[in-house]
Design an enzyme around this catalytic site. Sequence first.
Site, PDB file in Angstrom:
ATOM      1  N   TYR A 161       2.895  27.768  13.856  1.00 57.95           N
ATOM      2  CA  TYR A 161       4.087  28.198  13.115  1.00 57.95           C
ATOM      3  C   TYR A 161       3.867  27.836  11.651  1.00 57.95           C
ATOM      4  CZ  TYR A 161       8.859  28.829  11.538  1.00 57.95           C
ATOM      5  OH  TYR A 161       9.969  29.270  10.863  1.00 57.95           O
ATOM      6  N   ASP A 243      -1.870  23.556   6.834  1.00 53.89           N
ATOM      7  CA  ASP A 243      -0.418  23.617   6.714  1.00 53.89           C
ATOM      8  C   ASP A 243       0.106  22.232   7.084  1.00 53.89           C
ATOM      9  OD1 ASP A 243       2.280  23.841   7.073  1.00 53.89           O
ATOM     10  OD2 ASP A 243       2.208  25.805   8.044  1.00 53.89           O
ATOM     11  N   LYS A 270       9.452  20.433   3.428  1.00 55.38           N
ATOM     12  CA  LYS A 270      10.269  19.425   4.114  1.00 55.38           C
ATOM     13  C   LYS A 270      10.569  18.198   3.239  1.00 55.38           C
ATOM     14  CE  LYS A 270       9.794  21.793   8.110  1.00 55.38           C
ATOM     15  NZ  LYS A 270      10.838  22.556   8.720  1.00 55.38           N
TER      16      LYS A 270
HETATM   17  C1  LIG Z   1       4.085  23.807   9.981  1.00 54.31           C
HETATM   18  C2  LIG Z   1       5.161  24.547   9.260  1.00 54.31           C
HETATM   19  N1  LIG Z   1       4.829  25.387   8.269  1.00 54.31           N
HETATM   20  C3  LIG Z   1       5.750  26.055   7.578  1.00 54.31           C
HETATM   21  C4  LIG Z   1       7.080  25.925   7.868  1.00 54.31           C
HETATM   22  C5  LIG Z   1       8.084  26.710   7.104  1.00 54.31           C
HETATM   23  O1  LIG Z   1       8.788  25.911   6.246  1.00 54.31           O
HETATM   24  P1  LIG Z   1      10.245  26.405   5.738  1.00 54.31           P
HETATM   25  O2  LIG Z   1      11.147  26.317   6.917  1.00 54.31           O
HETATM   26  O3  LIG Z   1      10.568  25.445   4.637  1.00 54.31           O
HETATM   27  O4  LIG Z   1      10.069  27.804   5.261  1.00 54.31           O
HETATM   28  C6  LIG Z   1       7.483  25.063   8.881  1.00 54.31           C
HETATM   29  C7  LIG Z   1       8.911  24.905   9.208  1.00 54.31           C
HETATM   30  O5  LIG Z   1       9.295  24.320  10.193  1.00 54.31           O
HETATM   31  C8  LIG Z   1       6.494  24.379   9.613  1.00 54.31           C
HETATM   32  O6  LIG Z   1       6.808  23.583  10.626  1.00 54.31           O
END
Ligand SMILES: Cc1ncc(COP(=O)(O)O)c(C=O)c1O
Length: 441
Positions: A161, A243, A270
């Site tokens: 994700y 990520d 976050k």
């Molecule tokens: C690993 C990861 N990347 C990207 C995101 C996306 O971040 P945002 O919700 O701030 O768009 C999340 C959100 O939970 C995530 O867990």
Amino acid sequence: MSTITDDLTAAVADAEERYVAANPGSHGLHVERQRSMPGGNTRTVIHVAPFPLTISKASGATITDVDDHDYTDFLGEYTAGLYGHSHPIILGAVREALADGICLGAPNEYEAGLAAAVCERFPSIDLVRFTNSGTEANLLAISLARVHTGREGIMVFEGGYHGGVFFYATAAGSPINAPFPTVLGQYNDAEGAARLIAEHADTLAAVIVEPLQGSGGCIPAEQGFLEALRSATTEHGVLLIFDEVMTSRLSPGGLQLATGVTPDLTSLGKYVGGGLTFGAFGGRSDLMELFDPTRADALPHAGTFNNNVLTMAAGLAGLTQIYTPDAAEKLNASGDRLRERLTAAAAERDLPFFASGRGSMIGLHFGRPPLRSVADITGDPGVLGALRELLHLHCLEHGCSYGRRGFMALSLPLTEEDHDKLVQAVEGFLDERGDLVRLAA
Ligand SMILES: Cc1ncc(COP(=O)(O)O)c(C=O)c1O
């Protein structure tokens, strides 16, 4: 004659009935939201059956719903709530920035400090740019990789994700994913990934990977897997993007520091924004310098709120005054202890249940380890979903809140007593519902 599966269905129906009766205020607001939002929802992950609790206030590690129930918060806003709900240093920083006015339309006094702190903490980040979300950070990091390599494709992993338009829970991926040509690998399959990178080298701009799959179930990457990604991408001139939107909290410098595997680019989000809207991407200076606006060939990256003053102030205060390297070590050690206690509770009862993850990120699972990728989650989805709901509603009744799918991210104000409360709630569930839990075997 009723079967054990019928018993599970009946237990969920009972629990839902009690939940509906106990939460009239949340129910009413859910109905009201449904009039103007699809399904009453603007953020898929926080929808749960029969309806989510509406939270009216929060303090420390406690959230309070509109029906005036208090819960100890183990969700930690999916990792963004690391500082808790009312850390005095965060509130002070926001108030101070607020007092000087918002929407400045210019660089502000805080962003240099936050950028410097980020560059100092994360080994791969020489230069950084801010965004408004982790999704956007990934979009920019991937786009930069495509420009740099002149190739279009990205490699992702099943269960990954990376945001609302980068969701690969199944091989098909979400229908609203960004339309990048995609190669899908199996998480923790080092050989398979190296082979795919070699096969697709001509068309791959980047491999993007969470060094621990958060949304996928708190599944840590194995060291050999990350090392294989690093060497195969280097060999074929493909960029490696970590990520670390969630995992940046798992050591003083994220999982890249903890594993010693340094990607070319990293995305963040976050808690790094202090609990306010935030995202960032950064990496090797020769890549990031493409955004230097003084260059004739500069890549444009505007964004009204990229450096919004409240986030910059909160993020700076958080990273420099609260989540120090020492605080990071302590929080993650406490997460390791909690995870062991939760897994031990099931092992002592010989029940198919365990806690996965690393440090302050914990996934609760019905089934048995090992869990090396989402392909290892093989139970009947209906049974697993019902057990997850039953446990979640049980824990709420015992004053503990977390993400329905079994997701927990610890925050700094949580205490050992809070951990005890959660462990007791889970133990109580395993004692009361052992027969149903065995359905997950
Ligand atoms: C690993 C990861 N990347 C990207 C995101 C996306 O971040 P945002 O919700 O701030 O768009 C999340 C959100 O939970 C995530 O867990």
